[in-house]
Design a protein around this motif. Sequence first.
Motif, short mmCIF file in Angstrom:
data_model
loop_
_atom_site.label_atom_id
_atom_site.label_comp_id
_atom_site.label_asym_id
_atom_site.label_seq_id
_atom_site.Cartn_x
_atom_site.Cartn_y
_atom_site.Cartn_z
N UNK A 141 0.76 -1.25 0.00
CA UNK A 141 0.00 0.00 0.00
C UNK A 141 0.79 1.29 0.00
N UNK A 142 2.13 1.23 -0.09
CA UNK A 142 2.89 2.49 -0.07
C UNK A 142 2.89 3.17 -1.43
N UNK A 143 2.86 2.39 -2.50
CA UNK A 143 2.87 2.98 -3.85
C UNK A 143 1.58 2.55 -4.57
N UNK A 144 0.79 3.53 -5.06
CA UNK A 144 -0.43 3.16 -5.80
C UNK A 144 -0.08 2.42 -7.10
N UNK A 145 -0.94 1.48 -7.48
CA UNK A 145 -0.68 0.69 -8.70
C UNK A 145 -0.50 1.59 -9.92
N UNK A 146 -1.34 2.61 -10.04
CA UNK A 146 -1.25 3.49 -11.23
C UNK A 146 0.12 4.17 -11.31
N UNK A 147 0.65 4.57 -10.16
CA UNK A 147 1.98 5.20 -10.17
C UNK A 147 3.04 4.18 -10.62
N UNK A 148 2.90 2.97 -10.13
CA UNK A 148 3.88 1.92 -10.52
C UNK A 148 3.80 1.66 -12.01
#
Length: 436
Positions: free
Chosen positions: A167-174
């Motif tokens: 949960x630290x990095x949103x999927x869309x950002x990745x």
Amino acid sequence: MIAVTTSPRGRVLEVGAMGTPLAINGERLLSSVHALAELGAYVDERTGLVGVNRLALTDADRAGRERVKGWFEAAGLEVRVDRVGNVYGRRAGAEALAPVIAGSHIDSVPTGGRYDGALGVLAALEVVRTLNDRGVTTRRPLEIAFFTDEEGARFGTDMLGSAVACGRIPLADAYALTDETGVTVRDELARIGFLGEHDERVSPPRAYVELHIEQGPVLADAGLELGVVTGVQAISWLELTLVGKFAHAGTTPMTLRRDAGLVAARVNVRLHEMATSGRYGAQMRATMGRVKPVPNRVNIVPGRVICTVDLRNPEDDAMAAAEAELTAFLEELSKQSGVSIAVKQTAKTARVRFDAGVQSIIAGHARAAGLSHAPIQSGAGHDAQEFAAICPTGMIFVPGEFDGISHNPRERSTPESCIHGANILLRTLLELADAA
Ligand code: HGY
Ligand code: MN
Ligand code: MN
């Protein structure tokens, strides 16, 4: 005579012939490590050593992923691939409780060794293979996993897959992250066939444990066989884009230059001064690992440079103070030099402390096995630091050879160390899988 192995809560774990305590098959573990190392293998022309280049989501990583996923399936695990390409293998328990997870990563840096990440994933697999051999059913389900792009060496941020899972990095950002050629994480996941359908967020397990090589000299220098990891230091990565003026190296007077190469060098000198000054503690580390001058030709003043900054500090407030000094320095330097400096924060994680309960379980099994061990803080980042945010988490370190060199083909941990580490992982997982 029959030997009965019971769990710390007295549950019968295994009934076996006398003198056959539950232990992993070291030979099988090491042959898996060496078999995986064939994928992405390269010969280091300077030393002749064989290293590993399995940069995240490349064809070599795909080959590694397919091989390990095949091993998960062959071990009878229920395998799932999530939307950010993390791969989990689930072994059912006697009760449908939250699982215990063990994992690490199989992507590598371009000049990697065969133990960084891979040892943790394959030791977890060896635990499953051993439990299968011995017909042991754990109370809780056991899951083993490898996570996408732990290294951050291609798409620029570390622990990518586990940070999305926890949960630290949103999927869309990745998905939107790109490598130097501009291809995105999402496109590469699709290209290599690991754009999975499963929810990328992992539900909090009962516990997470990761075996890893230390990647440093501390355990070997102290003559210790095992490290009980207390946590991970703070990490801060920047990407700097310096823009000055392209010019002819012969005709342009020094007073008329805006030399981005010179500015990059001055940043690097300042990083070294900050890290060795003691202002931010004796363990501050700063590295300019990547410097890419354009056009990178002998007779042209570089008008543009992309370079990176990697800061590490065991203390969050010292890290914050160092970052503040660097920001002020960059502003001043840009003014003085006439070279613009664009700063992009590409990774930032605070210091992480691992669960005291998991640490004492690891230490207890090390003691029972007669292994010399001590607490140790990790200098490197790990997937475990992401799980520490959602469940009780611990790590087991094994010492490395040659001053613990890592991110290098010389990286090595002895077979005995790998086997010791995997056996302590086995016992730790068994205890946690039996816990309330
Ligand atoms: O950079 C690190 O600390 C780790 O190897 N990803
Ligand atoms: Mn690693
Ligand atoms: Mn690494």
